[in-house]
Design a protein around this motif. Structure first.
Motif, PDB file in Angstrom:
ATOM      1  N   SER A  50       0.813  -1.213   0.000  1.00  0.00           N
ATOM      2  CA  SER A  50       0.000   0.000   0.000  1.00  0.00           C
ATOM      3  C   SER A  50       0.850   1.268   0.000  1.00  0.00           C
ATOM      4  O   SER A  50       0.327   2.370  -0.121  1.00  0.00           O
ATOM      5  N   TRP A  51       2.145   1.080   0.176  1.00  0.00           N
ATOM      6  CA  TRP A  51       3.061   2.233   0.234  1.00  0.00           C
ATOM      7  C   TRP A  51       3.766   2.304  -1.117  1.00  0.00           C
ATOM      8  O   TRP A  51       4.448   1.335  -1.502  1.00  0.00           O
ATOM      9  N   ALA A 103      -2.487   4.974  -1.440  1.00  0.00           N
ATOM     10  CA  ALA A 103      -2.747   4.028  -0.343  1.00  0.00           C
ATOM     11  C   ALA A 103      -4.240   3.695  -0.283  1.00  0.00           C
ATOM     12  O   ALA A 103      -4.635   2.530  -0.128  1.00  0.00           O
TER      13      ALA A 103
END
Ligand SMILES: [Zn+2]
Length: 527
Positions: free
Chosen positions: A106-107, A158
């Motif tokens: 998600s980063w 994100a």
């Protein structure tokens, strides 16, 4: 009552902790412990990652579980690979457990710098893998790795990753503070945003690590912000500084935040379950662990003891029995007569304040403390002392003599010392010899070997901690030492003490108390 679902990952994230290695039997025992405690989700690894996991998944299906469902854990597919061709995903869906946990990136930093792929491809990987997993299981949970760091770095991206997972069929999105570096207010803000974004499409969860000492606080902050699912490990085992400690979180949520995590009648199992998991992992549970540690409800100052006696919540935030722990009053000169009397009454309720035995014990205690004994940390030795003063103590064996031979250099790790021992049980003599990595270890082995055939329950007893304190160091090699030994039989933990100028003698005294304590209690248990 708000419902908060718990997922325990002791078997997966917890097993990544330094010093922990679970056998298949250990893992099954942990599943049963968590099940008995009422934990609804137990996460294990990926069956394809090693043969031990494959064996575990095959065996766990044979367990009859009341509360726990087993989840397998795996990653999103590799970049630029069809999901059905990815061997890791294939092995994950083939395991046949009802719940699959898929983790993904998600980063943005991790996508471009670690995975070395594009942001769009990562979104496709999440979508494909979640959808494929959903087809092969009843339920998919998506773990958004590094979500909170990603939310700070590139919020829009994100959020796109978690939306992709929800659209593809994950019913729960667990937001992870993988590096354990975030603060509660950041966790709360980011979690609230995801709760709003996903609405009824998926529940939001949280998965935190304790690198800043905030894993519990961060999990609670997420729940306040709307998370309905919390991941952690029962006693906080996990990589680096550990995962969020579920025993603390669930007691806090259930007793104070009016959330339902486990069935109410399971909560008094919490202390026992926590100690059992630590025992299986062969790691000493920190005695100051909230709610479940041996010191969690221990009082030393006389004024505190007095307060607790009059009104327990004057010095206790919750009743110890609500989590299956016990209150302890420490015995020392500070505590004085009333604490001694209290302890005596636990063993012999009929003893009165004015009885001679109280004076005799207080006097004996003073004398022993002067010679270096301390019973604050050695409940079991104190109990034996009381029994001796009351005349209810029956020695289970008599030592005739022991002899220790040291050998240097040792032939191997387990043969540095040999202990030869002669003792008798009910007039029956026994002579044994055993080797150990040092003299105390050899003594311990020899003593158990000698007593084995008389007292088979001693097989369950293990020494879990051994502490030596030099009392008068200025007397150099003539100094007295105090040895504290902590023992367990997997259910109870007890500590004994011995003092001598000879470290082996001091260890022997503590060892004998440990064994006598166990045997005394075994005999009192109804058959
Ligand atoms: Zn983790």
């Amino acid at each position: 009552m708000q419902k908060v679902e718990l997922l325990d990952t002791t078997l997966r994230d917890g097993a990544q902790s330094e010093g922990i290695s679970f056998s298949v039997r250990d893992k099954l025992a942990i599943v049963q412990t968590l099940d008995a405690l009422g934990i609804p989700l137990v996460e294990a690894g990926n069956p394809g990652s090693n043969p031990k996991d494959a064996e575990f998944f095959a065996s766990v299906k044979t367990l009859k579980l009341q509360h726990a469902r087993i989840a397998a854990f795996g990653a999103t597919r590799k970049p630029n690979t069809a999901v059905a061709d990815d061997p890791q995903v294939k092995s994950l869906v083939s395991v046949g457990v009802p719940v699959l946990v898929i983790f993904g990136k998600s980063w943005d930093l991790h996508v471009t710098e670690v995975l070395k792929t594009t942001l769009d491809e990562n979104l496709a990987m999440i979508r494909d893998t979640v959808a494929y997993a959903r087809k092969h299981s009843e339920r998919v949970i998506y773990d958004a790795e590094h979500f909170y760091d990603g939310w700070r770095a590139n919020r829009e991206y994100a959020l796109a990753t978690v939306a992709a997972a929800a659209e593809a069929g994950a019913d729960t999105i667990a937001l992870c503070d993988t590096n354990g570096g975030r603060f509660p207010e950041e966790i709360a803000a980011a979690t609230a945003e995801v709760v709003k974004l996903l609405g009824k499409r998926a529940a939001v969860g949280v998965h935190t690590h304790n690198d800043s000492g905030l894993a519990v606080a961060n999990s609670l902050a997420a729940v306040r912000a709307g998370a309905a699912h919390v991941q952690g490990t029962l006693v906080g085992f996990g990589e680096r500084c550990g995962n969020a400690n579920l025993s603390t979180i669930l007691a806090n949520l259930q007793l104070k935040a009016k959330c339902a995590c486990i069935p109410a009648d399971c909560l008094p199992q919490l202390t026992m379950a926590s100690r059992r998991v630590a025992e299986i992992a062969n790691i000493a549970l920190p005695d100051d662990m909230p709610y479940v540690g041996t010191k969690a409800f221990t009082h030393k100052a006389g004024m505190h003891m007095d307060g607790v006696r009059k009104c327990s919540h004057s010095f206790e935030h919750v009743p110890p029995d609500s989590v299956g722990n016990a209150r302890r009053f420490l015995i020392s000169e500070i505590a004085g007569r009333s604490a001694v009397l209290e302890r005596i009454r636990k063993i012999a309720p009929s003893v009165q304040k004015g009885d001679k035995v109280v004076d005799a014990l207080v006097a004996q205690l003073k004398q022993l403390e002067q010679s270096g004994y301390q019973f604050e940390g050695a409940d079991a030795s104190f109990e034996l002392l009381v029994r001796k003063a009351l005349g209810t103590y029956q020695p289970r064996f008599t030592l005739e003599h022991y002899k220790i031979v040291g050998e240097r250099p040792a032939r191997n790790d387990l043969e540095g010392a040999t202990a030869i021992m002669k003792l008798s049980v009910d007039g029956c003599s026994e002579i044994t010899a055993a080797e150990g990595d040092g003299p105390v270890n050899a003594l311990d082995r020899s003593l158990r070997k000698a007593l084995d055939r008389f007292y088979p329950t001693l097989k369950d007893v293990r020494l879990t901690d051994f502490k030596v304190r030099v009392l008068d160091g200025n007397r150099a090699t003539e100094a007295r030492v105090r040895v504290l030994i902590e023992s367990t039989d997997g259910r109870a933990i007890w500590t004994t003490v011995g003092v001598s100028t000879d470290i082996i003698e001091a260890s022997w005294l503590a060892l004998v108390d440990s064994i006598e304590f166990k045997l005394t209690h075994d005999q009192e248990k109804p058959a």
